[in-house]
Structure formats: C-alpha cells, structure tokens
Design an enzyme around this catalytic site. Structure first.
Site, mmCIF file in Angstrom:
data_model
loop_
_atom_site.group_PDB
_atom_site.id
_atom_site.type_symbol
_atom_site.label_atom_id
_atom_site.label_comp_id
_atom_site.label_asym_id
_atom_site.label_seq_id
_atom_site.Cartn_x
_atom_site.Cartn_y
_atom_site.Cartn_z
ATOM 1 N N SER A 134 -35.952 0.762 24.718
ATOM 2 C CA SER A 134 -36.207 -0.051 23.529
ATOM 3 C C SER A 134 -37.468 -0.873 23.716
ATOM 4 O O SER A 134 -37.804 -1.281 24.842
ATOM 5 C CB SER A 134 -35.016 -0.995 23.346
ATOM 6 O OG SER A 134 -35.302 -1.986 22.399
ATOM 7 N N TYR A 159 -28.403 -7.778 26.511
ATOM 8 C CA TYR A 159 -28.632 -6.405 26.029
ATOM 9 C C TYR A 159 -30.014 -5.915 26.459
ATOM 10 O O TYR A 159 -30.165 -4.836 27.037
ATOM 11 C CB TYR A 159 -28.505 -6.325 24.491
ATOM 12 C CG TYR A 159 -29.105 -5.034 23.960
ATOM 13 C CD1 TYR A 159 -28.461 -3.821 24.160
ATOM 14 C CD2 TYR A 159 -30.357 -5.019 23.325
ATOM 15 C CE1 TYR A 159 -29.030 -2.620 23.729
ATOM 16 C CE2 TYR A 159 -30.928 -3.839 22.893
ATOM 17 C CZ TYR A 159 -30.262 -2.642 23.098
ATOM 18 O OH TYR A 159 -30.844 -1.468 22.679
ATOM 19 N N LYS A 163 -31.454 -2.742 29.226
ATOM 20 C CA LYS A 163 -32.445 -1.679 28.997
ATOM 21 C C LYS A 163 -33.527 -1.750 30.082
ATOM 22 O O LYS A 163 -33.945 -0.726 30.631
ATOM 23 C CB LYS A 163 -33.072 -1.830 27.601
ATOM 24 C CG LYS A 163 -32.092 -1.595 26.464
ATOM 25 C CD LYS A 163 -31.845 -0.133 26.209
ATOM 26 C CE LYS A 163 -30.384 0.180 25.997
ATOM 27 N NZ LYS A 163 -30.065 1.574 25.849
HETATM 28 P P1 NAD Z 1 -24.768 3.368 18.068
HETATM 29 O O1 NAD Z 1 -23.864 2.245 18.408
HETATM 30 O O2 NAD Z 1 -24.759 3.869 16.667
HETATM 31 O O3 NAD Z 1 -24.480 4.610 19.038
HETATM 32 C C1 NAD Z 1 -24.077 4.444 20.367
HETATM 33 C C2 NAD Z 1 -22.864 5.347 20.576
HETATM 34 O O4 NAD Z 1 -22.466 5.229 21.944
HETATM 35 C C3 NAD Z 1 -21.662 4.968 19.704
HETATM 36 O O5 NAD Z 1 -21.194 6.102 19.019
HETATM 37 C C4 NAD Z 1 -20.623 4.453 20.704
HETATM 38 O O6 NAD Z 1 -19.298 4.777 20.292
HETATM 39 C C5 NAD Z 1 -21.044 5.166 21.992
HETATM 40 N N1 NAD Z 1 -20.702 4.450 23.224
HETATM 41 C C6 NAD Z 1 -20.978 3.159 23.550
HETATM 42 N N2 NAD Z 1 -20.501 2.885 24.780
HETATM 43 C C7 NAD Z 1 -19.947 4.029 25.249
HETATM 44 C C8 NAD Z 1 -19.300 4.379 26.448
HETATM 45 N N3 NAD Z 1 -19.071 3.475 27.411
HETATM 46 N N4 NAD Z 1 -18.855 5.647 26.612
HETATM 47 C C9 NAD Z 1 -19.036 6.566 25.637
HETATM 48 N N5 NAD Z 1 -19.642 6.294 24.463
HETATM 49 C C10 NAD Z 1 -20.086 5.033 24.275
HETATM 50 O O7 NAD Z 1 -26.236 2.928 18.495
HETATM 51 P P2 NAD Z 1 -27.631 3.642 18.189
HETATM 52 O O8 NAD Z 1 -28.385 2.769 17.246
HETATM 53 O O9 NAD Z 1 -27.422 5.064 17.866
HETATM 54 O O10 NAD Z 1 -28.313 3.485 19.619
HETATM 55 C C11 NAD Z 1 -28.358 4.543 20.551
HETATM 56 C C12 NAD Z 1 -29.132 4.097 21.764
HETATM 57 O O11 NAD Z 1 -30.445 3.698 21.374
HETATM 58 C C13 NAD Z 1 -28.544 2.900 22.505
HETATM 59 O O12 NAD Z 1 -28.721 3.116 23.884
HETATM 60 C C14 NAD Z 1 -29.393 1.739 22.039
HETATM 61 O O13 NAD Z 1 -29.432 0.713 23.009
HETATM 62 C C15 NAD Z 1 -30.737 2.406 21.877
HETATM 63 N N6 NAD Z 1 -31.629 1.719 20.939
HETATM 64 C C16 NAD Z 1 -31.211 1.513 19.653
HETATM 65 C C17 NAD Z 1 -32.067 0.861 18.753
HETATM 66 C C18 NAD Z 1 -31.634 0.581 17.336
HETATM 67 O O14 NAD Z 1 -32.242 -0.288 16.690
HETATM 68 N N7 NAD Z 1 -30.652 1.269 16.791
HETATM 69 C C19 NAD Z 1 -33.343 0.437 19.188
HETATM 70 C C20 NAD Z 1 -33.716 0.681 20.497
HETATM 71 C C21 NAD Z 1 -32.853 1.331 21.375
HETATM 72 C C1 WQD Z 2 -36.164 -7.057 11.957
HETATM 73 C C2 WQD Z 2 -36.776 -8.223 11.204
HETATM 74 C C3 WQD Z 2 -35.682 -10.312 11.643
HETATM 75 C C4 WQD Z 2 -31.855 -9.192 9.791
HETATM 76 C C5 WQD Z 2 -33.547 -5.501 17.134
HETATM 77 C C6 WQD Z 2 -33.264 -5.662 18.605
HETATM 78 C C7 WQD Z 2 -34.053 -4.670 19.400
HETATM 79 C C8 WQD Z 2 -33.849 -3.245 18.891
HETATM 80 C C9 WQD Z 2 -34.020 -3.141 17.413
HETATM 81 C C10 WQD Z 2 -32.166 -2.151 20.187
HETATM 82 C C11 WQD Z 2 -36.906 -9.496 12.048
HETATM 83 C C12 WQD Z 2 -35.496 -9.928 10.198
HETATM 84 C C13 WQD Z 2 -33.156 -9.194 10.266
HETATM 85 C C14 WQD Z 2 -31.516 -10.084 8.718
HETATM 86 C C15 WQD Z 2 -33.797 -10.839 8.660
HETATM 87 N N1 WQD Z 2 -32.514 -2.782 19.135
HETATM 88 N N2 WQD Z 2 -34.105 -9.978 9.711
HETATM 89 N N3 WQD Z 2 -32.515 -10.854 8.191
HETATM 90 O O1 WQD Z 2 -34.957 -7.999 15.846
HETATM 91 O O2 WQD Z 2 -36.914 -6.399 15.626
HETATM 92 O O3 WQD Z 2 -34.931 -5.723 16.912
HETATM 93 O O4 WQD Z 2 -33.227 -4.153 16.756
HETATM 94 O O5 WQD Z 2 -32.788 -1.959 21.197
HETATM 95 O O6 WQD Z 2 -33.624 -4.802 20.719
HETATM 96 O O7 WQD Z 2 -33.622 -6.981 18.981
HETATM 97 O O8 WQD Z 2 -34.758 -5.871 14.454
HETATM 98 O O9 WQD Z 2 -33.674 -5.308 12.320
HETATM 99 O O10 WQD Z 2 -32.747 -7.214 13.695
HETATM 100 O O11 WQD Z 2 -34.941 -7.489 12.552
HETATM 101 O O12 WQD Z 2 -34.643 -11.566 8.159
HETATM 102 O O13 WQD Z 2 -30.354 -10.149 8.261
HETATM 103 O O14 WQD Z 2 -35.903 -8.569 10.119
HETATM 104 O O15 WQD Z 2 -35.856 -11.692 11.770
HETATM 105 O O16 WQD Z 2 -38.080 -10.146 11.630
HETATM 106 P P1 WQD Z 2 -35.455 -6.626 15.726
HETATM 107 P P2 WQD Z 2 -33.935 -6.433 13.246
#
Ligand code: NAD
Ligand code: WQD
Length: 351
Positions: A134, A159, A163
């Site tokens: 991330s 969190y 990562k």
């Molecule tokens: P998500 O929660 O939709 O998907 C994660 C899945 O992993 C879920 O289906 C959950 O049931 C499963 N899971 C969690 N812990 C588990 C475990 N111990 N054993 C088996 N399954 C498990 O999340 P996502 O948005 O699809 O994110 C996927 C990956 O991408 C994560 O590693 C997250 O940290 C990373 N990521 C997400 C974002 C984002 O904004 N969505 C941004 C950056 C990184």
């Molecule tokens: C985006 C913008 C908020 C919600 C997060 C995690 C990051 C990554 C992605 C996993 C910001 C604003 C948001 C709301 C708002 N996840 N906002 N009202 O914070 O960039 O990143 O998700 O790895 O680790 O920190 O994404 O979608 O939460 O926010 O005003 O109800 O929207 O302040 O400017 P962010 P976000």
C-alpha cells in the site's frame, strides 16, 4: 506448458475477486483461500457470493477453501492438495481506525498469517510471491509524485505498519535465499468496479473509504458524506489522492505474475500502482454526481487524524518494468462504481 496454478489468499474480497476474474480470463488455474472475515457468503453456496459471480462472468471454475491463513495445518493441507506454482497474497485486515483499537489482532492476522503462508511456500518449494502492499508504507509524502525510492516506514497506524513490516520480512527473505522472487505492489487508492456491475466493493458496516461512502449516499443508503477537512493546502481545501480503477489494478497483478513466470531474475521488487493524477474529495463528489445523475449531500467536518493533504504516485517504474500503465480515468471509475452500487444497493447480501 500447463497453465500455472496460483494460490490466491483473500480472493473473496474486493481486490482479490476482481483480480481472480482477470486471472481466470488469462488462463490461470486459481486456488483461493479466504476465511470470509470480510466477504459475504449465503451459506447455501459452496462459494462466497463474489466468487460465484466471478465464475458466472468468466464461465470458468476455481477451487475455494474457507481457511484462515493463520491456521498452519490447513494452509499446509492446501499445498499438499495442489501443486502451487505461485502465490498472490491479498488476505489482510485493512481498516486503519480499527487497527489502532485492536492492534494485536492486526499483527496476528496480517503478520503471523503472512509468515505461516511463506513457511508453507518454502516447505513446498514455491518461491514466487505477489504481495498486496500500500502507499501507506510511505507515510506522509516528503516529495511528490511519490516514487518507489521514497523512504518507507513512517506509518502512523498498526495497519500501515503491518504492510511496512511485511515488506521488510520479504526483503530479508529474498536476501537469505536467492530462490525467492517477490513483487510487492503498492496500491494507491483502489476504486471502481467491474464494468458488468456484478462485482464490486462491499464494505461491512460504515465505509471507511471515500468512494464507497459517496456511492452509498448517492443510492440513498446514507444521508450525508462527511468531508474530513476543508483547509488543506490543496486546490479546493479537500484532500487529494491518486484513485486507481480496480480493473487497472487487477491487470497490474497479471503483469506481476507474468514477470515472475517469465523472468529468471529473483529478489524483491516494489512497484507503485497508481495513475499519477491526484483528485480532491470535492472533485470525486462532483464526478460521481455526473456519473450517477444523483445529488451527493455532503458537509464539512474536522480533519481525520493521520490524513495527509496530498498523495499521488509516480507510476513510471511499473510502466518500464512491468509494461503496465493505468488506462481508466475518473469518469469510468465513477460510472462503474455507480453501476455496481445501483444494481446491488445492499452489496452482495440479498435485499
Ligand atoms: P477485503 O477486505 O475486501 O479483502 C480481504 C479478504 O481477505 C477478505 O475477503 C477477508 O475475508 C480475507 N481475509 C482477511 N484475513 C484473512 C485470514 N486471516 N485468512 C483468510 N482470509 C482472510 O480488502 P481489499 O480491499 O480487497 O484488500 C486486499 C489487500 O489489498 C489487503 O492486503 C489490503 O491491505 C491491500 N490494500 C487495500 C487497499 C484498499 O484501499 N482497498 C489499498 C492498499 C492495499
Ligand atoms: C480519501 C480521501 C479523506 C472518507 C486509505 C488508507 C490507505 C489505503 C487506502 C489500504 C481523504 C477523505 C474519506 C470520508 C472523506 N488502504 N474522506 N470522508 O485515507 O487516502 O487511504 O485507504 O492500504 O492505507 O489509509 O483513503 O478513501 O479513506 O480517503 O472526506 O468519509 O477522502 O480525508 O482525503 P486514504 P480514503
């Protein structure tokens, strides 16, 4: 050559399900494990609902196991059952605020879970690994756009630290044994849905992220979006982020898998997956109103703790090394989110 078998952890979730769809279309065999901690299953089907729909959309089948990655015996049993060639590791808990309240659960799930998986891989001679990292590993950007050279580790939440720590473990592993080939994909802000409108993001409870919150206000599930801060040093005072379409992100994973399949080079590689363009919260709200033809009510509130003003990626390394570049813009992100949200107002659960 037989198509590779890819083990996908967390494949029932938002990013995993979209990526599995692209993997199946590209001819990979997929073995998915997910403990359903953040994915919906009706109970009457053997598959989580997201993966049921992926099978329908692709006309292909996959193997699914309801397993927790921290369960050593069960994870090992999957490696006994299938000859795994490579692993794409999505499973994690991902709510920033929750991680500050229950850090031990985050460290157990995300760190211990990853270690169990990596040990099972090594014991079965599997050394090709794609990791869901991330942009959070960069902490508050010291310069923009953020390149992969930007220092990592200055993360504020447990969190984010999971990562960062996992990346450090992966680097140590690659140094210790030259057979490991690891691609860590640092996602910026994934949004959008598959253009079919059949699969998308389905957060449990109140969404933490901007896009699903906007979509739920537009569809009438929530009254008002609270915008966190109107006084950031940005074009309109609201936070600026690099939103990336989920299908572009999924395609980035295919390029990473191809790199691991085709290139003999091993070691640790990190790539940003972003568009290089930053949009403000207000720009996202207005683009969504246009795409949905609905009003998105909003009000300004205090800044959210830990939020930075602006963050966007330099994506040139992924372009030169993986041959990947995001193709989809803000309108497609909003249109596809709206198709998913309006077709599925309650997400995967029945009405
Ligand atoms: P998500 O929660 O939709 O998907 C994660 C899945 O992993 C879920 O289906 C959950 O049931 C499963 N899971 C969690 N812990 C588990 C475990 N111990 N054993 C088996 N399954 C498990 O999340 P996502 O948005 O699809 O994110 C996927 C990956 O991408 C994560 O590693 C997250 O940290 C990373 N990521 C997400 C974002 C984002 O904004 N969505 C941004 C950056 C990184
Ligand atoms: C985006 C913008 C908020 C919600 C997060 C995690 C990051 C990554 C992605 C996993 C910001 C604003 C948001 C709301 C708002 N996840 N906002 N009202 O914070 O960039 O990143 O998700 O790895 O680790 O920190 O994404 O979608 O939460 O926010 O005003 O109800 O929207 O302040 O400017 P962010 P976000």
């Amino acid at each position: 050559m037989a198509p590779p078998n890819v083990l996908v952890t967390g494949g029932a979730g938002y990013i995993g399900s979209h990526t599995i769809l692209e993997m199946l279309n590209a001819g990979y065999n997929v073995i998915c494990i997910d403990n359903l901690s953040n994915a919906y299953s009706s109970g009457s089907s053997k598959l989580p609902e997201s993966l049921n729909r992926v099978q329908k959309l692709t006309g292909k089948t996959l193997n699914y196991y309801c397993i927790d990655i921290t369960d050593r015996d069960q994870v090992r049993a999957v490696f006994q059952e299938h000859k795994i060639d490579m692993v794409a590791h999505f499973a994690a808990l991902k709510a920033v605020g929750e991680s500050c309240r229950i850090p031990l659960q985050y460290y157990h799930n995300n760190m211990t879970g990853t270690n169990v998986l990596l040990e099972a891989m090594a014991d079965n001679n599997v050394f090709k690994f794609v990791y869901s990292s991330s942009a959070t590993v960069y902490g508050e950007p010291k310069f923009l756009p953020v390149t992969e050279e930007h220092p990592t580790g200055n993360c504020t939440s447990p969190y984010g630290k999971t990562k960062y720590f996992t990346e450090e473990i992966l680097k140590d592993l690659c140094k210790s044994d030259k057979r490991w080939a690891v691609v860590s994909l640092r996602y910026f802000n994934p949004v959008g849905a598959h253009p079919s409108g059949c699969i998308g993001e389905d957060p449990n409870g109140e969404p933490n992220n901007l896009m699903p919150f906007i979509a739920q206000v537009a569809v009438g599930r929530r009254d008002v979006l609270r915008i966190y801060g109107s006084d950031f040093p940005t074009k309109d005072g609201t936070g600026v982020r690099d939103y990336i379409h989920i299908v572009d992100l999924a395609e980035g994973h295919l390029r990473a898998l191809e790199k691991l399949r085709n290139v003999a080079e091993t070691g640790f590689f990190a790539y940003n997956l972003g568009t290089g363009v930053g949009y403000s919260v207000l720009e996202m709200v207005h683009a969504f109103e246009k795409a949905s033809n609905r009003k998105v009510n909003y009000e300004f509130t205090d800044r959210r703790s830990g939020d930075v003003a602006t963050c966007f990626a330099d994506g040139s390394l992924a372009e030169t090394s993986l041959g990947w570049k995001a193709k989809r813009g803000i309108n497609e992100m909003c249109e596809d989110t709206w198709r998913w949200q309006s077709n599925n107002p309650n997400g995967y659960a029945p009405k």
